[in-house]
Enzyme design. Structure first.
Site, PDB file in Angstrom:
ATOM      1  CG  MET A 156     -11.475  -2.728   5.926  1.00 43.97           C
ATOM      2  SD  MET A 156     -10.056  -2.479   4.564  1.00 43.97           S
ATOM      3  CE  MET A 156      -8.955  -1.641   6.050  1.00 43.97           C
ATOM      4  CG  MET A 171     -11.183   3.340   2.661  1.00 43.30           C
ATOM      5  SD  MET A 171      -9.429   3.118   3.423  1.00 43.30           S
ATOM      6  CE  MET A 171      -8.509   3.225   2.039  1.00 43.30           C
ATOM      7  CG  HIS A 184      -9.321   0.089  -0.064  1.00 41.89           C
ATOM      8  ND1 HIS A 184      -8.766  -0.095   1.133  1.00 41.89           N
ATOM      9  CD2 HIS A 184     -10.496  -0.166   0.204  1.00 41.89           C
ATOM     10  CE1 HIS A 184      -9.345  -0.131   2.246  1.00 41.89           C
ATOM     11  NE2 HIS A 184     -10.526  -0.222   1.735  1.00 41.89           N
ATOM     12  CG  HIS A 216      -3.997  -1.514  -1.173  1.00 47.11           C
ATOM     13  ND1 HIS A 216      -5.200  -2.286  -1.365  1.00 47.11           N
ATOM     14  CD2 HIS A 216      -4.419  -0.701  -0.307  1.00 47.11           C
ATOM     15  CE1 HIS A 216      -6.036  -1.898  -0.896  1.00 47.11           C
ATOM     16  NE2 HIS A 216      -5.780  -0.884   0.029  1.00 47.11           N
ATOM     17  CG  ASP A 257      -5.183   2.414   1.067  1.00 45.63           C
ATOM     18  OD1 ASP A 257      -6.095   1.653   0.979  1.00 45.63           O
ATOM     19  OD2 ASP A 257      -4.071   2.056   1.510  1.00 45.63           O
ATOM     20  CB  SER A 279      -0.934   0.226   1.221  1.00 44.88           C
ATOM     21  OG  SER A 279      -1.418   1.278   1.494  1.00 44.88           O
ATOM     22  CG  MET A 336      -8.294   7.085   2.536  1.00 49.87           C
ATOM     23  SD  MET A 336      -7.346   7.169   4.261  1.00 49.87           S
ATOM     24  CE  MET A 336      -6.448   5.761   4.100  1.00 49.87           C
ATOM     25  CG  ASP A 352      -6.200  -3.004   3.469  1.00 51.76           C
ATOM     26  OD1 ASP A 352      -5.048  -2.715   4.004  1.00 51.76           O
ATOM     27  OD2 ASP A 352      -6.778  -2.021   2.948  1.00 51.76           O
TER      28      ASP A 352
HETATM   29  C1  DX5 Z   1      -5.945   1.513   5.936  1.00 54.74           C
HETATM   30  C2  DX5 Z   1      -5.568   1.197   4.334  1.00 54.74           C
HETATM   31  C3  DX5 Z   1      -4.298   0.256   4.243  1.00 54.74           C
HETATM   32  C4  DX5 Z   1      -3.328   0.743   4.796  1.00 54.74           C
HETATM   33  C5  DX5 Z   1      -2.767  -0.426   5.543  1.00 54.74           C
HETATM   34  O1  DX5 Z   1      -7.197   2.370   5.919  1.00 54.74           O
HETATM   35  O2  DX5 Z   1      -6.867   0.588   3.914  1.00 54.74           O
HETATM   36  O3  DX5 Z   1      -4.357  -0.041   3.080  1.00 54.74           O
HETATM   37  O4  DX5 Z   1      -2.358   1.120   4.198  1.00 54.74           O
HETATM   38  O5  DX5 Z   1      -1.590   0.091   6.155  1.00 54.74           O
HETATM   39  P1  DX5 Z   1      -0.601  -1.023   7.269  1.00 54.74           P
HETATM   40  O6  DX5 Z   1      -0.292  -2.334   6.474  1.00 54.74           O
HETATM   41  O7  DX5 Z   1       0.396  -0.277   7.656  1.00 54.74           O
HETATM   42  O8  DX5 Z   1      -1.644  -1.481   8.230  1.00 54.74           O
HETATM   43 ZN    ZN Z   2      -6.265  -0.171   1.968  1.00 60.93          ZN
END
Ligand code: DX5
Ligand code: ZN
Length: 220
Positions: free
Chosen positions: A135, A66, A64, A31, A33, A8, A35, A173
């Protein structure tokens, strides 16, 4: 079982993103993220960043989302060429319609559930999806601790996938390390997102290889 490792870039250096993407070229996907500070209390990046990451990456992008308003935004990520686009079950009342739109564009469709969300109502929808993300932290931030109490949920999803004879990837994740990946793999996960354990390592490629080896040795 093939253990898919997806670093990620949330844990990468945001001003050296090209180098960060190139550093994980031995992984199965990057990956990403996305947000929006509404669905989660954090803000990252949007379509333009994903477009550029897509251009410099030699491996597929696993996006992903969010965010709220996924019906408006998710198809655009598929149109950018993302390999997979995952939206949260909590963010739409029409998950099947959106999954069909994503697949029609050519992306794999993913459905994610937060730790507090019961996955049972969604198991009947598995044929409409290519991957289901359980999650293992509360979404929003990297570097949190793995929630081992999500393992029964992972096992429930794996059992449903198997019973239906589907090839739906079971993704986890949050808090994935060489230790926790073993528990997730034993529970039935086959696709593993890892942020801080890859980008916090001095050797990202070595961290990816170690994660893959740890998971493969404990697959169902
Ligand atoms: C959290 C993200 C993850 C995050 C995971 O909301 O969706 O993808 O990057 O990070 P680690 O592996 O550090 O928990
Ligand atoms: Zn994620």
């Amino acid at each position: 079982m093939t253990a898919r490792i997806q670093p990620s870039i949330l844990s990468a250096d945001f001003v050296n993103m090209q180098a960060a993407v190139e550093a994980v070229g031995s992984a199965d996907a990057v990956h990403v993220d996305v947000m929006d500070n509404h669905f989660v209390p954090n803000l990252t990046f949007g379509p333009e960043m994903v477009r550029r990451v897509q251009e410099v990456s030699t491996i597929p992008l696993d996006v992903h989302l969010m965010i709220t308003d996924v019906d408006r935004w998710a198809p655009g990520y598929a149109e950018l060429g993302a390999f997979s686009v995952t939206f949260h079950a909590e963010a739409t009342s029409e998950p099947v319609a959106l999954a069909r739109r994503l697949r029609a564009i050519g992306a794999r469709a993913g459905l994610a559930v937060k730790p507090g969300t019961d996955v049972t109502p969604y198991l009947d929808l598995l044929p409409e999806f290519d991957q289901l993300l359980v999650m293992t932290v509360e979404p929003g931030f990297g570097g949190q601790s793995f929630m081992a109490d999500m393992m029964p949920k992972v096992a429930t999803v794996r059992a449903a996938v198997r019973a239906a004879g589907l090839d739906v990837w079971v993704q986890v994740d949050g808090g994935i390390t060489v230790d926790t990946i073993v528990r997730a793999a034993e529970a039935g996960a086959d696709t593993f997102v890892a942020g801080s354990s890859v980008y916090g390592a001095t050797d990202a490629a070595g961290a990816i290889a170690a994660l893959r080896a740890a998971a493969a040795g404990h697959a169902h």
